[in-house]
Scaffold this motif. Structure first.
Motif, PDB file in Angstrom:
ATOM      1  N   SER A   1       0.908  -1.164   0.062  1.00  0.00           N
ATOM      2  CA  SER A   1      -0.092   0.003  -0.167  1.00  0.00           C
ATOM      3  C   SER A   1       0.859   1.273  -0.002  1.00  0.00           C
ATOM      4  O   SER A   1       0.304   2.227  -0.543  1.00  0.00           O
ATOM      5  N   PHE A   2       1.975   1.224   0.485  1.00  0.00           N
ATOM      6  CA  PHE A   2       3.055   2.315   0.558  1.00  0.00           C
ATOM      7  C   PHE A   2       3.625   2.684  -0.967  1.00  0.00           C
ATOM      8  O   PHE A   2       4.151   3.521  -1.344  1.00  0.00           O
ATOM      9  N   GLY A   3       3.475   1.477  -1.725  1.00  0.00           N
ATOM     10  CA  GLY A   3       3.944   1.804  -3.127  1.00  0.00           C
ATOM     11  C   GLY A   3       3.138   2.751  -3.743  1.00  0.00           C
ATOM     12  O   GLY A   3       3.610   3.407  -4.516  1.00  0.00           O
ATOM     13  N   THR A   4       2.044   3.212  -3.351  1.00  0.00           N
ATOM     14  CA  THR A   4       1.209   4.264  -4.052  1.00  0.00           C
ATOM     15  C   THR A   4       1.947   5.663  -3.640  1.00  0.00           C
ATOM     16  O   THR A   4       1.710   6.392  -4.634  1.00  0.00           O
ATOM     17  N   LEU A   5       2.353   5.599  -2.483  1.00  0.00           N
ATOM     18  CA  LEU A   5       3.019   6.752  -2.215  1.00  0.00           C
ATOM     19  C   LEU A   5       4.218   7.372  -3.167  1.00  0.00           C
ATOM     20  O   LEU A   5       4.627   8.381  -3.815  1.00  0.00           O
ATOM     21  N   ILE A   6       5.048   6.232  -3.579  1.00  0.00           N
ATOM     22  CA  ILE A   6       6.067   6.380  -4.314  1.00  0.00           C
ATOM     23  C   ILE A   6       5.538   6.903  -5.840  1.00  0.00           C
ATOM     24  O   ILE A   6       6.040   7.493  -6.612  1.00  0.00           O
ATOM     25  N   THR A   7       4.476   5.948  -6.226  1.00  0.00           N
ATOM     26  CA  THR A   7       3.889   6.350  -7.448  1.00  0.00           C
ATOM     27  C   THR A   7       3.269   7.525  -7.615  1.00  0.00           C
ATOM     28  O   THR A   7       3.581   8.410  -8.704  1.00  0.00           O
ATOM     29  N   ALA A   8       2.738   8.172  -6.608  1.00  0.00           N
ATOM     30  CA  ALA A   8       2.182   9.546  -6.714  1.00  0.00           C
ATOM     31  C   ALA A   8       3.228  10.599  -6.772  1.00  0.00           C
ATOM     32  O   ALA A   8       2.939  11.730  -7.329  1.00  0.00           O
ATOM     33  N   ALA A   9       4.546   9.913  -6.489  1.00  0.00           N
ATOM     34  CA  ALA A   9       5.671  11.252  -6.495  1.00  0.00           C
ATOM     35  C   ALA A   9       6.036  11.502  -8.174  1.00  0.00           C
ATOM     36  O   ALA A   9       6.787  12.337  -8.456  1.00  0.00           O
ATOM     37  N   VAL A  10       5.937  10.519  -8.956  1.00  0.00           N
ATOM     38  CA  VAL A  10       6.548  10.516 -10.201  1.00  0.00           C
ATOM     39  C   VAL A  10       5.349  10.646 -11.142  1.00  0.00           C
ATOM     40  O   VAL A  10       5.691  10.915 -12.490  1.00  0.00           O
ATOM     41  N   VAL A  11       4.015  10.543 -11.004  1.00  0.00           N
ATOM     42  CA  VAL A  11       2.909  10.724 -11.978  1.00  0.00           C
ATOM     43  C   VAL A  11       2.236  12.379 -11.834  1.00  0.00           C
ATOM     44  O   VAL A  11       2.588  12.820 -10.734  1.00  0.00           O
ATOM     45  N   PRO A  12       1.564  12.749 -12.688  1.00  0.00           N
ATOM     46  CA  PRO A  12       1.027  13.994 -12.506  1.00  0.00           C
ATOM     47  C   PRO A  12       0.052  14.036 -11.227  1.00  0.00           C
ATOM     48  O   PRO A  12      -0.325  13.115 -10.937  1.00  0.00           O
ATOM     49  N   LEU A  13      -0.196  15.094 -10.819  1.00  0.00           N
ATOM     50  CA  LEU A  13      -0.952  15.466  -9.761  1.00  0.00           C
ATOM     51  C   LEU A  13      -2.243  14.824 -10.055  1.00  0.00           C
ATOM     52  O   LEU A  13      -2.827  14.439  -8.916  1.00  0.00           O
ATOM     53  N   ALA A  14      -2.927  15.037 -11.169  1.00  0.00           N
ATOM     54  CA  ALA A  14      -4.395  14.481 -11.371  1.00  0.00           C
ATOM     55  C   ALA A  14      -4.476  12.961 -10.968  1.00  0.00           C
ATOM     56  O   ALA A  14      -5.326  12.430 -10.375  1.00  0.00           O
ATOM     57  N   ALA A  15      -3.398  12.057 -11.691  1.00  0.00           N
ATOM     58  CA  ALA A  15      -3.021  10.887 -11.248  1.00  0.00           C
ATOM     59  C   ALA A  15      -2.911  10.510  -9.839  1.00  0.00           C
ATOM     60  O   ALA A  15      -3.555   9.334  -9.187  1.00  0.00           O
ATOM     61  N   GLY A  16      -1.998  11.336  -9.091  1.00  0.00           N
ATOM     62  CA  GLY A  16      -1.923  11.068  -7.782  1.00  0.00           C
ATOM     63  C   GLY A  16      -3.340  11.350  -7.088  1.00  0.00           C
ATOM     64  O   GLY A  16      -3.709  10.521  -5.944  1.00  0.00           O
ATOM     65  N   LEU A  17      -4.046  12.182  -7.403  1.00  0.00           N
ATOM     66  CA  LEU A  17      -5.299  12.446  -6.755  1.00  0.00           C
ATOM     67  C   LEU A  17      -6.258  11.174  -6.864  1.00  0.00           C
ATOM     68  O   LEU A  17      -7.262  10.753  -6.231  1.00  0.00           O
ATOM     69  N   TYR A  18      -6.216  10.692  -7.988  1.00  0.00           N
ATOM     70  CA  TYR A  18      -6.974   9.378  -8.637  1.00  0.00           C
ATOM     71  C   TYR A  18      -6.666   8.182  -7.284  1.00  0.00           C
ATOM     72  O   TYR A  18      -7.256   7.564  -6.892  1.00  0.00           O
ATOM     73  N   LEU A  19      -5.165   8.044  -7.111  1.00  0.00           N
ATOM     74  CA  LEU A  19      -4.798   7.048  -6.418  1.00  0.00           C
ATOM     75  C   LEU A  19      -5.269   7.063  -5.003  1.00  0.00           C
ATOM     76  O   LEU A  19      -5.462   6.333  -4.373  1.00  0.00           O
TER      77      LEU A  19
END
Length: 275
Positions: free
Chosen positions: A220-238
């Motif tokens: 579940s903490f992998g989501t945090l790493i993903t949000a750091a490299v994708v656009p803000l909108a994708a991080g908001l989706y995550l």
């Protein structure tokens, strides 16, 4: 992808009178909720499987949606026209920007950097919440597997009335044979061998659950790493979909426990009426 951008843009226009420049960000959250509502029947069916990997199927089905979200806020053009979504913001940060870009616009505590830090903090809270509940669920599943491994071992015990049946059997007949059975006739299949097989399989399942229970919550903490490299909108989706997943499992577990309590209360009432 053009259908997705059109849908999000229209939802943003509906919310714009209330949320102003953050309307598109709210539209992304609303779109994510609609996707999870559509996948809820699958999530509910997967939950009945009672395994640590119960949510894998809904997660896999969301990958195309996440890919479209990523492309929609990474491409400068959609359908040969300028991408209108890139001009929308969440507070001070453009929805198409990444954390590395925000660091160049004032550092981690700049106007854009604070938006990303808020997003990361929210994702970390949800991930920690999910990890704690995942470990508890794995512990419960391992305990249930251990209990089921011990239950079949008692199948080899003689049933009530077996001694009475043996008393009426002919001399030389095997214990457990029916009265009148010929000497040497089989008394039936031996349950001990089957119990050993069941116990062995259950032990293997218990070991698998133990290993998964230690690894899956950390994912579940992998989501945090993903949000750091994708656009803000994708991080908001995550953030939205992971928070939904945790809340959904809590609600499903609550319904399951409530149904079990109601069933136990019904059985107790029947016993009292029979007594």
């Amino acid at each position: 992808m053009s259908v997705f951008t059109h849908l999000v843009a229209e939802l943003g226009r509906l919310l714009e009178p209330v949320l102003a420049q953050s309307a598109t960000a709210a539209a992304i959250v609303l779109f994510t909720v609609l996707v999870r509502l559509a996948l809820h029947p699958l999530s509910r069916a997967a939950f009945r499987g009672a395994t640590p990997a119960a949510g894998c199927l809904p997660l896999l089905l969301q990958l195309p949606v996440f890919f479209v979200m990523y492309q929609a806020f990474s491409s400068s053009k959609v359908g040969g026209e300028a991408n209108e979504l890139l001009g929308h913001r969440l507070f001070a940060a453009p929805l198409g920007s990444r954390w590395t870009e925000a660091l160049g616009e004032g550092g981690p505590f700049g106007a854009q950097g604070l938006v990303f830090l808020g997003l990361f903090a929210a994702i970390a809270v949800v991930a920690a919440w999910s990890a704690v509940r995942g470990r508890k669920a794995a512990a419960v599943a391992a305990a249930a597997a251990a209990a089921s491994a011990a239950t079949p071992a008692g199948r080899g015990k003689a049933k009530p009335g077996a001694a009475k049946a043996n008393a009426g059997a002919k001399p030389g007949a095997k214990p457990g044979a029916k009265p009148g059975a010929k000497p040497g006739a089989k008394a039936g299949a031996k349950p001990s061998a089957r119990a050993g097989v069941v116990a062995e399989v259950t032990a293997e399942q218990q070991e698998v659950m133990r290993k998964l229970g230690g690894v899956l919550p950390l994912l579940s903490f992998g989501t945090l790493i993903t949000a750091a490299v994708v656009p803000l909108a994708a991080g908001l989706y995550l953030l939205t979909t992971t928070a939904w997943s945790v809340a959904e499992r809590i609600w499903l577990q609550h319904r399951k426990e409530r149904a079990e309590r109601a069933e136990q209360a019904g059985r107790a009432e029947q016993v009292e009426q029979m007594a």
